[in-house]
Design a protein around this motif. Structure first.
Motif, mmCIF file in Angstrom:
data_model
loop_
_atom_site.group_PDB
_atom_site.id
_atom_site.type_symbol
_atom_site.label_atom_id
_atom_site.label_comp_id
_atom_site.label_asym_id
_atom_site.label_seq_id
_atom_site.Cartn_x
_atom_site.Cartn_y
_atom_site.Cartn_z
ATOM 1 N N GLY A 9 0.787 -1.226 0.000
ATOM 2 C CA GLY A 9 0.000 0.000 0.000
ATOM 3 C C GLY A 9 0.819 1.277 0.000
ATOM 4 N N PHE A 10 2.162 1.167 0.123
ATOM 5 C CA PHE A 10 3.035 2.346 0.108
ATOM 6 C C PHE A 10 3.771 2.399 -1.216
ATOM 7 N N ARG A 11 3.797 3.566 -1.850
ATOM 8 C CA ARG A 11 4.596 3.774 -3.069
ATOM 9 C C ARG A 11 5.370 5.066 -2.908
ATOM 10 N N GLY A 12 6.633 5.040 -3.296
ATOM 11 C CA GLY A 12 7.477 6.226 -3.185
ATOM 12 C C GLY A 12 7.960 6.692 -4.540
ATOM 13 N N PHE A 13 8.165 7.988 -4.664
ATOM 14 C CA PHE A 13 8.566 8.587 -5.926
ATOM 15 C C PHE A 13 9.713 9.559 -5.697
ATOM 16 N N ALA A 14 10.602 9.664 -6.688
ATOM 17 C CA ALA A 14 11.692 10.632 -6.633
ATOM 18 C C ALA A 14 11.086 12.031 -6.608
ATOM 19 N N ILE A 31 -4.889 3.126 1.375
ATOM 20 C CA ILE A 31 -5.341 2.722 2.703
ATOM 21 C C ILE A 31 -5.783 1.263 2.763
ATOM 22 N N ASP A 32 -6.630 0.826 1.837
ATOM 23 C CA ASP A 32 -7.130 -0.553 1.882
ATOM 24 C C ASP A 32 -5.998 -1.567 1.741
ATOM 25 N N PHE A 34 -2.844 -1.056 2.583
ATOM 26 C CA PHE A 34 -2.041 -0.993 3.797
ATOM 27 C C PHE A 34 -2.714 -1.755 4.935
ATOM 28 N N LYS A 35 -4.034 -1.582 5.096
ATOM 29 C CA LYS A 35 -4.770 -2.321 6.132
ATOM 30 C C LYS A 35 -4.628 -3.825 5.916
ATOM 31 N N ALA A 36 -4.764 -4.264 4.660
ATOM 32 C CA ALA A 36 -4.638 -5.692 4.349
ATOM 33 C C ALA A 36 -3.227 -6.179 4.665
ATOM 34 N N PHE A 37 -2.215 -5.358 4.358
ATOM 35 C CA PHE A 37 -0.829 -5.732 4.660
ATOM 36 C C PHE A 37 -0.647 -5.891 6.170
ATOM 37 N N ILE A 38 -1.136 -4.945 6.938
ATOM 38 C CA ILE A 38 -1.010 -4.999 8.403
ATOM 39 C C ILE A 38 -1.702 -6.251 8.943
ATOM 40 N N LEU A 98 -6.746 1.792 13.602
ATOM 41 C CA LEU A 98 -5.972 2.524 12.610
ATOM 42 C C LEU A 98 -6.393 3.992 12.614
ATOM 43 N N PRO A 99 -5.445 4.891 12.399
ATOM 44 C CA PRO A 99 -5.765 6.317 12.491
ATOM 45 C C PRO A 99 -6.502 6.872 11.288
ATOM 46 N N PHE A 100 -6.903 6.032 10.340
ATOM 47 C CA PHE A 100 -7.591 6.517 9.140
ATOM 48 C C PHE A 100 -8.716 5.609 8.761
#
Length: 100
Positions: A9-14, A31-32, A34-38, A98-100
């Motif tokens: 659920g996390f993606r990073g960009f330059a 969010i969905d 990330f929740k599934a990953f957790i 979860l805070p969201f």
């Protein structure tokens, strides 16, 4: 070297070429995902002051993008034994925690 576990659920960009120097890059959290990953990776959660946490290591790839991996470092005690990251039974985190 330990296997890298990328945070779902996390993606990073330059950073954009026009961004100020203090900007490192951009991140997007789905969010969905990330929740599934957790919920499916409870063994990587730690606890601090009674709150569950996920330690994330942020690294930069050669192309400048950011990666988010689970920090699985485990402290060794004086006897040389490592201790599991999460103490006690792993129970799924409820949406209310979860805070969201």
């Amino acid at each position: 070297m330990a296997e890298k576990i990328f945070v779902g659920g996390f993606r990073g960009f330059a950073k954009n070429d026009k961004a100020p120097d203090w900007v490192i890059g951009d991140a997007l959290i789905t969010i969905d995902e990330f929740k599934a990953f957790i919920n499916s990776n409870q063994q990587y959660l730690t606890e601090y002051n009674g709150k569950k946490q996920l330690k994330i290591q942020v690294t930069r790839a050669q192309n400048g993008s950011l990666s988010f991996t689970v920090n699985t470092y485990q402290k060794q005690d004086q006897s040389g034994q490592t201790h599991p990251i999460m103490q006690g039974p792993a129970t799924p985190v409820g949406a209310e925690e979860l805070p969201f």
